[in-house]
Design a protein around this motif. Structure first.
Motif, PDB file in Angstrom:
ATOM      1  N   ASP A  10       0.826  -1.210   0.000  1.00 54.51           N
ATOM      2  CA  ASP A  10       0.000   0.000   0.000  1.00 54.51           C
ATOM      3  C   ASP A  10       0.859   1.258   0.000  1.00 54.51           C
ATOM      4  O   ASP A  10       0.592   2.208  -0.737  1.00 54.51           O
ATOM      5  CB  ASP A  10      -0.937   0.025   1.207  1.00 54.51           C
ATOM      6  N   VAL A  11       1.903   1.269   0.821  1.00 58.72           N
ATOM      7  CA  VAL A  11       2.782   2.440   0.910  1.00 58.72           C
ATOM      8  C   VAL A  11       3.519   2.643  -0.410  1.00 58.72           C
ATOM      9  O   VAL A  11       3.607   3.770  -0.921  1.00 58.72           O
ATOM     10  CB  VAL A  11       3.765   2.308   2.095  1.00 58.72           C
ATOM     11  N   LEU A  12       4.051   1.577  -0.986  1.00 57.04           N
ATOM     12  CA  LEU A  12       4.782   1.704  -2.258  1.00 57.04           C
ATOM     13  C   LEU A  12       3.865   2.197  -3.372  1.00 57.04           C
ATOM     14  O   LEU A  12       4.250   3.070  -4.162  1.00 57.04           O
ATOM     15  CB  LEU A  12       5.421   0.363  -2.637  1.00 57.04           C
ATOM     16  N   ARG A  13       2.656   1.650  -3.446  1.00 54.58           N
ATOM     17  CA  ARG A  13       1.711   2.085  -4.485  1.00 54.58           C
ATOM     18  C   ARG A  13       1.338   3.554  -4.296  1.00 54.58           C
ATOM     19  O   ARG A  13       1.332   4.334  -5.241  1.00 54.58           O
ATOM     20  CB  ARG A  13       0.441   1.236  -4.482  1.00 54.58           C
ATOM     21  N   ARG A  15       3.051   5.916  -2.851  1.00 57.88           N
ATOM     22  CA  ARG A  15       4.211   6.737  -3.225  1.00 57.88           C
ATOM     23  C   ARG A  15       4.329   6.850  -4.742  1.00 57.88           C
ATOM     24  O   ARG A  15       4.581   7.923  -5.279  1.00 57.88           O
ATOM     25  CB  ARG A  15       5.501   6.146  -2.648  1.00 57.88           C
ATOM     26  N   ARG A  16       4.169   5.732  -5.433  1.00 55.73           N
ATOM     27  CA  ARG A  16       4.283   5.734  -6.898  1.00 55.73           C
ATOM     28  C   ARG A  16       3.210   6.614  -7.525  1.00 55.73           C
ATOM     29  O   ARG A  16       3.499   7.452  -8.384  1.00 55.73           O
ATOM     30  CB  ARG A  16       4.163   4.294  -7.428  1.00 55.73           C
ATOM     31  N   VAL A  17       1.989   6.479  -7.061  1.00 56.68           N
ATOM     32  CA  VAL A  17       0.870   7.251  -7.612  1.00 56.68           C
ATOM     33  C   VAL A  17       1.041   8.738  -7.298  1.00 56.68           C
ATOM     34  O   VAL A  17       0.783   9.589  -8.152  1.00 56.68           O
ATOM     35  CB  VAL A  17      -0.478   6.698  -7.079  1.00 56.68           C
ATOM     36  N   GLN A  18       1.487   9.062  -6.080  1.00 57.42           N
ATOM     37  CA  GLN A  18       1.715  10.466  -5.707  1.00 57.42           C
ATOM     38  C   GLN A  18       2.726  11.131  -6.639  1.00 57.42           C
ATOM     39  O   GLN A  18       2.627  12.321  -6.922  1.00 57.42           O
ATOM     40  CB  GLN A  18       2.224  10.572  -4.262  1.00 57.42           C
ATOM     41  N   GLN A  19       3.670  10.352  -7.109  1.00 56.99           N
ATOM     42  CA  GLN A  19       4.701  10.892  -8.007  1.00 56.99           C
ATOM     43  C   GLN A  19       4.277  10.833  -9.470  1.00 56.99           C
ATOM     44  O   GLN A  19       5.030  11.256 -10.351  1.00 56.99           O
ATOM     45  CB  GLN A  19       6.019  10.149  -7.808  1.00 56.99           C
ATOM     46  N   GLY A  20       3.108  10.278  -9.711  1.00 55.23           N
ATOM     47  CA  GLY A  20       2.616  10.188 -11.085  1.00 55.23           C
ATOM     48  C   GLY A  20       3.393   9.197 -11.938  1.00 55.23           C
ATOM     49  O   GLY A  20       3.449   9.347 -13.162  1.00 55.23           O
ATOM     50  N   MET A  21       3.954   8.186 -11.298  1.00 58.51           N
ATOM     51  CA  MET A  21       4.750   7.193 -12.030  1.00 58.51           C
ATOM     52  C   MET A  21       3.908   5.962 -12.352  1.00 58.51           C
ATOM     53  O   MET A  21       3.016   5.593 -11.585  1.00 58.51           O
ATOM     54  CB  MET A  21       5.983   6.778 -11.213  1.00 58.51           C
ATOM     55  N   THR A  22       4.222   5.344 -13.466  1.00 61.67           N
ATOM     56  CA  THR A  22       3.570   4.094 -13.845  1.00 61.67           C
ATOM     57  C   THR A  22       4.401   2.928 -13.332  1.00 61.67           C
ATOM     58  O   THR A  22       5.581   3.088 -12.982  1.00 61.67           O
ATOM     59  CB  THR A  22       3.444   3.978 -15.375  1.00 61.67           C
ATOM     60  N   GLU A  69       6.591   4.720   7.344  1.00 62.27           N
ATOM     61  CA  GLU A  69       5.194   4.763   6.906  1.00 62.27           C
ATOM     62  C   GLU A  69       4.529   3.404   7.073  1.00 62.27           C
ATOM     63  O   GLU A  69       3.381   3.322   7.525  1.00 62.27           O
ATOM     64  CB  GLU A  69       5.108   5.227   5.453  1.00 62.27           C
ATOM     65  N   VAL A  70       5.256   2.357   6.724  1.00 58.83           N
ATOM     66  CA  VAL A  70       4.705   1.000   6.875  1.00 58.83           C
ATOM     67  C   VAL A  70       4.473   0.697   8.348  1.00 58.83           C
ATOM     68  O   VAL A  70       3.414   0.174   8.724  1.00 58.83           O
ATOM     69  CB  VAL A  70       5.639  -0.048   6.232  1.00 58.83           C
ATOM     70  N   SER A  71       5.433   1.051   9.187  1.00 59.85           N
ATOM     71  CA  SER A  71       5.298   0.810  10.618  1.00 59.85           C
ATOM     72  C   SER A  71       4.075   1.535  11.187  1.00 59.85           C
ATOM     73  O   SER A  71       3.310   0.966  11.971  1.00 59.85           O
ATOM     74  CB  SER A  71       6.562   1.273  11.343  1.00 59.85           C
ATOM     75  N   SER A  72       3.873   2.780  10.781  1.00 62.06           N
ATOM     76  CA  SER A  72       2.709   3.544  11.244  1.00 62.06           C
ATOM     77  C   SER A  72       1.410   2.902  10.783  1.00 62.06           C
ATOM     78  O   SER A  72       0.433   2.830  11.542  1.00 62.06           O
ATOM     79  CB  SER A  72       2.776   4.982  10.733  1.00 62.06           C
ATOM     80  N   GLU A  73       1.399   2.436   9.548  1.00 68.23           N
ATOM     81  CA  GLU A  73       0.190   1.800   9.016  1.00 68.23           C
ATOM     82  C   GLU A  73      -0.111   0.493   9.748  1.00 68.23           C
ATOM     83  O   GLU A  73      -1.263   0.208  10.073  1.00 68.23           O
ATOM     84  CB  GLU A  73       0.352   1.547   7.515  1.00 68.23           C
TER      85      GLU A  73
END
Length: 107
Positions: A10-13, A15-22, A69-73
């Motif tokens: 979830d965190v990686l996705r 981050r990727r989406v926030q940066q507009g990366m595919t 971020e993962v730890s917080s989640e």
């Protein structure tokens, strides 16, 4: 049950989406197959430390930031699953009567 790999994905996705990366762009930057990254993002595969480092480099985000971020989640999800303590009812308590005094007889 909280699974670390789901939170990591979830965190990686996010981050990727926030940066507009595919996925394709991250795949090229990390030199990891697109399909494998997709499985990691969906929590279907465990990411090794090497893979995670490659993904963080491709996303230009420090590994420590992702792990925080993962730890917080995970902590947030655990708190949602924690049992709610049961408290005693608010009924008024009555004083217990004292036992009658025992009288001894000398018979």
């Amino acid at each position: 049950m909280v699974l670390y790999r789901h939170s990591l994905g979830d965190v990686l996705r996010r981050r990727r989406v926030q940066q507009g990366m595919t996925l394709r762009e991250v795949s090229a930057g990390a030199r990891v197959s697109l399909g494998y990254i997709s499985e990691v993002e969906r929590g279907q595969k465990e990411a090794s430390s090497e893979l995670l480092a490659s993904l963080c480099a491709a996303l230009d985000v420090p590994l420590s930031t992702v792990l925080l971020e993962v730890s917080s989640e995970v902590a947030r999800e655990e708190s949602l699953l924690a049992p709610v303590p049961i408290t005693a009812s608010a009924r008024p308590t009555r004083p217990r009567p004292e036992p009658d005094a025992v009288v001894a007889s000398a018979a």
